[in-house]
Design a protein around this motif. Structure first.
Motif, PDB file in Angstrom:
ATOM      1  N   GLN A 137       0.827  -1.209   0.000  1.00  0.00           N
ATOM      2  CA  GLN A 137       0.000   0.000   0.000  1.00  0.00           C
ATOM      3  C   GLN A 137       0.862   1.261   0.000  1.00  0.00           C
ATOM      4  N   ASP A 138       1.993   1.222   0.725  1.00  0.00           N
ATOM      5  CA  ASP A 138       2.937   2.339   0.676  1.00  0.00           C
ATOM      6  C   ASP A 138       3.428   2.552  -0.756  1.00  0.00           C
ATOM      7  N   PHE A 139       3.755   1.463  -1.418  1.00  0.00           N
ATOM      8  CA  PHE A 139       4.262   1.490  -2.793  1.00  0.00           C
ATOM      9  C   PHE A 139       3.234   2.135  -3.719  1.00  0.00           C
ATOM     10  N   VAL A 140       1.987   1.674  -3.622  1.00  0.00           N
ATOM     11  CA  VAL A 140       0.916   2.173  -4.493  1.00  0.00           C
ATOM     12  C   VAL A 140       0.615   3.638  -4.181  1.00  0.00           C
ATOM     13  N   SER A 141       0.586   3.978  -2.895  1.00  0.00           N
ATOM     14  CA  SER A 141       0.274   5.361  -2.513  1.00  0.00           C
ATOM     15  C   SER A 141       1.335   6.328  -3.028  1.00  0.00           C
ATOM     16  N   ALA A 142       2.612   5.934  -2.917  1.00  0.00           N
ATOM     17  CA  ALA A 142       3.688   6.789  -3.422  1.00  0.00           C
ATOM     18  C   ALA A 142       3.604   6.923  -4.935  1.00  0.00           C
ATOM     19  N   LEU A 143       3.292   5.828  -5.627  1.00  0.00           N
ATOM     20  CA  LEU A 143       3.174   5.870  -7.083  1.00  0.00           C
ATOM     21  C   LEU A 143       2.000   6.750  -7.498  1.00  0.00           C
ATOM     22  N   PHE A 144       0.898   6.671  -6.751  1.00  0.00           N
ATOM     23  CA  PHE A 144      -0.266   7.522  -7.003  1.00  0.00           C
ATOM     24  C   PHE A 144       0.119   8.993  -6.901  1.00  0.00           C
ATOM     25  N   GLN A 145       0.776   9.346  -5.806  1.00  0.00           N
ATOM     26  CA  GLN A 145       1.121  10.746  -5.578  1.00  0.00           C
ATOM     27  C   GLN A 145       2.095  11.262  -6.622  1.00  0.00           C
ATOM     28  N   LEU A 146       3.095  10.478  -6.960  1.00  0.00           N
ATOM     29  CA  LEU A 146       4.100  10.950  -7.898  1.00  0.00           C
ATOM     30  C   LEU A 146       3.555  11.046  -9.324  1.00  0.00           C
ATOM     31  N   ASN A 147       2.570  10.226  -9.676  1.00  0.00           N
ATOM     32  CA  ASN A 147       1.926  10.398 -10.991  1.00  0.00           C
ATOM     33  C   ASN A 147       1.133  11.696 -11.040  1.00  0.00           C
ATOM     34  N   LEU A 148       0.453  12.034  -9.946  1.00  0.00           N
ATOM     35  CA  LEU A 148      -0.233  13.327  -9.903  1.00  0.00           C
ATOM     36  C   LEU A 148       0.778  14.468  -9.982  1.00  0.00           C
ATOM     37  N   THR A 149       1.898  14.317  -9.274  1.00  0.00           N
ATOM     38  CA  THR A 149       2.937  15.341  -9.291  1.00  0.00           C
ATOM     39  C   THR A 149       3.506  15.518 -10.693  1.00  0.00           C
ATOM     40  N   LEU A 150       3.738  14.397 -11.395  1.00  0.00           N
ATOM     41  CA  LEU A 150       4.242  14.471 -12.767  1.00  0.00           C
ATOM     42  C   LEU A 150       3.272  15.226 -13.670  1.00  0.00           C
ATOM     43  N   ALA A 151       1.981  14.924 -13.523  1.00  0.00           N
ATOM     44  CA  ALA A 151       0.976  15.587 -14.349  1.00  0.00           C
ATOM     45  C   ALA A 151       0.951  17.084 -14.083  1.00  0.00           C
ATOM     46  N   LEU A 152       0.901  17.463 -12.804  1.00  0.00           N
ATOM     47  CA  LEU A 152       0.809  18.877 -12.447  1.00  0.00           C
ATOM     48  C   LEU A 152       2.085  19.635 -12.792  1.00  0.00           C
ATOM     49  N   PHE A 153       3.241  19.023 -12.508  1.00  0.00           N
ATOM     50  CA  PHE A 153       4.510  19.686 -12.808  1.00  0.00           C
ATOM     51  C   PHE A 153       4.664  19.925 -14.302  1.00  0.00           C
ATOM     52  N   ASN A 154       4.313  18.921 -15.102  1.00  0.00           N
ATOM     53  CA  ASN A 154       4.453  19.066 -16.553  1.00  0.00           C
ATOM     54  C   ASN A 154       3.486  20.078 -17.138  1.00  0.00           C
TER      55      ASN A 154
END
Length: 200
Positions: A137-154
């Motif tokens: 769940q830690d793995f999935v939660s971090a991946l979730f957050q970083l995909n949102l971060t990638l979208a917003l940053f880009n």
């Protein structure tokens, strides 16, 4: 790009990885050793980075396949420690086409995040520590957050990032392409200076 290793081909597009990517993996392993992490934790951190960069490949494929829909060829996708680059033979001249091609990459990250959302923990919006991914769940939660971060940053309107290309495409509906490019590039420089100032 020189000094890149071809690792595969997707939809006819060569996928390359620059040699500096190995430095990133080496740094992660070194950091884990310094903090006294277990072998399992170290492998989890390395695995997370590899999965995250698979998401980066999907992001770039979003650009490439949308461009292909409009008849533009992508020569290759190159992975770097800071992200990925889809090298198109020609950029769209149509503002509508450029807008859709630019939005396609961040849209892929949003779709990945939406797919992961039902499985994230309540701490999904905490700053992820990839060195302490103790559960799936830690793995999935971090991946979730970083995909949102990638979208917003880009989507930041800083040319030549995706957001800058979106801005240029929108401006091109009213301005000629050169003026639109100058405006988007100028805003990108201002944002870069702002980041430098905030980082000081």
């Amino acid at each position: 790009m020189k000094h890149s290793l071809r690792i595969g081909r997707i939809a006819g597009i060569p996928i390359l990885i620059h040699w500096t990517f190995l430095l990133l993996l080496g740094f992660i392993i070194y950091s884990q050793v310094l903090r006294g992490s277990s072998t399992a934790a170290t492998l989890a951190a390395v695995g997370f980075v590899l999965v995250l960069f698979a998401c980066v490949v999907l992001h770039e494929l979003g650009h490439a396949l949308t461009a292909k829909h409009f008849g533009f060829v992508t020569r290759k996708i190159t992975l770097l420690p800071i992200g990925g680059i889809a090298s198109l033979e020609q950029l769209p001249d149509s503002p509508r086409q450029e807008l859709l091609v630019a939005l396609a990459g961040p849209a892929v990250n949003v779709l990945i995040a939406l797919g992961l959302y039902p499985f994230v923990s309540g701490a999904a919006f905490a700053v992820p520590d990839i060195g302490r991914l103790t559960t799936a769940q830690d793995f999935v939660s971090a991946l979730f957050q970083l995909n949102l971060t990638l979208a917003l940053f880009n989507l930041l309107p800083a040319f030549p990032m995706d957001g800058g290309r979106v801005l240029r495409a929108l401006l091109s509906f009213w301005l000629d392409r050169l003026r639109a490019t100058r405006f988007a590039a100028g805003l990108g420089k201002l944002m870069a200076l702002a980041f430098v100032f905030l980082g000081c």
